[in-house]
Design an enzyme around this catalytic site. Structure first.
Site, PDB file in Angstrom:
ATOM      1  N   GLN A  30       3.640  49.631  26.341  1.00 58.03           N
ATOM      2  CA  GLN A  30       3.873  50.449  27.528  1.00 58.03           C
ATOM      3  C   GLN A  30       2.539  50.774  28.206  1.00 58.03           C
ATOM      4  OE1 GLN A  30       6.402  53.852  26.977  1.00 58.03           O
ATOM      5  NE2 GLN A  30       6.150  54.489  29.083  1.00 58.03           N
ATOM      6  N   PHE A  31       2.191  49.968  29.211  1.00 58.24           N
ATOM      7  CA  PHE A  31       0.908  50.140  29.888  1.00 58.24           C
ATOM      8  C   PHE A  31       0.801  51.476  30.608  1.00 58.24           C
ATOM      9  CE2 PHE A  31       3.402  48.546  33.392  1.00 58.24           C
ATOM     10  CZ  PHE A  31       2.832  49.108  34.529  1.00 58.24           C
ATOM     11  N   THR A  32       1.925  52.105  30.946  1.00 61.34           N
ATOM     12  CA  THR A  32       1.875  53.370  31.682  1.00 61.34           C
ATOM     13  C   THR A  32       1.294  54.513  30.854  1.00 61.34           C
ATOM     14  OG1 THR A  32       4.161  53.923  31.110  1.00 61.34           O
ATOM     15  CG2 THR A  32       3.805  52.734  33.193  1.00 61.34           C
TER      16      THR A  32
END
Length: 150
Positions: free
Chosen positions: A78-80
């Site tokens: 999850q890059f966020t």
């Protein structure tokens, strides 16, 4: 490398309407990868999560790890988790690693975590639009950043 660790009674990941992973009691782990992350971050984080004592013992005290309860796990990239909202209202993701760096590190983390647990774990699909369902148990949610070990 950042992680959001959730103790769950159950969790699943769906992509395009199809279930790609499902577990009962265990951990749902969201992983955010930076370009500066390395194998050292992977090894430390995997060891920390596998030994994290957040499951109840016979007295109801959080004193057992996922290893102790033989729990299952799902790891989702999850890059966020590396979003910056210091300026304006639109998140910036400049600290998040690009796929050519993030994918091998994510896959390496999954392999290392499987070694630490001694079993296969579930995953999401890197870069896909995923629908994640979970029943957080407790609720217990822990955040960890390998850049803040001390």
């Amino acid at each position: 490398m950042r992680a959001v660790i959730q103790r769950v009674s159950e969790a699943s990941v769906h992509v395009e309407g199809k279930m790609v992973s499902s577990i009962n009691q265990g951990l749902l782990i969201l992983i955010g990868i930076e370009e500066k992350d390395s194998q050292e971050d992977i090894d430390w984080l995997s060891g920390k999560i596998s030994r994290l004592r957040i499951f109840a013992d016979e007295a109801g005290v959080m004193n057992k790890s996922i290893l102790d309860i033989d729990g299952d796990a799902i790891v989702v990239s999850q890059f966020t988790l590396h979003a910056s909202i210091k300026k304006g209202n639109r998140p910036s993701y400049i600290k998040a690693a690009k796929p050519d760096i993030a994918i091998p590190l994510y896959e390496s983390f999954v392999q290392r975590f499987e070694l630490d647990l001694g079993k296969k774990i579930g995953t999401g699909v890197f870069g896909a639009d995923m629908k994640i369902s979970l029943l957080n148990d407790g609720p217990v949610t822990i955040t960890v950043d390998t850049k803040n070990k001390e």
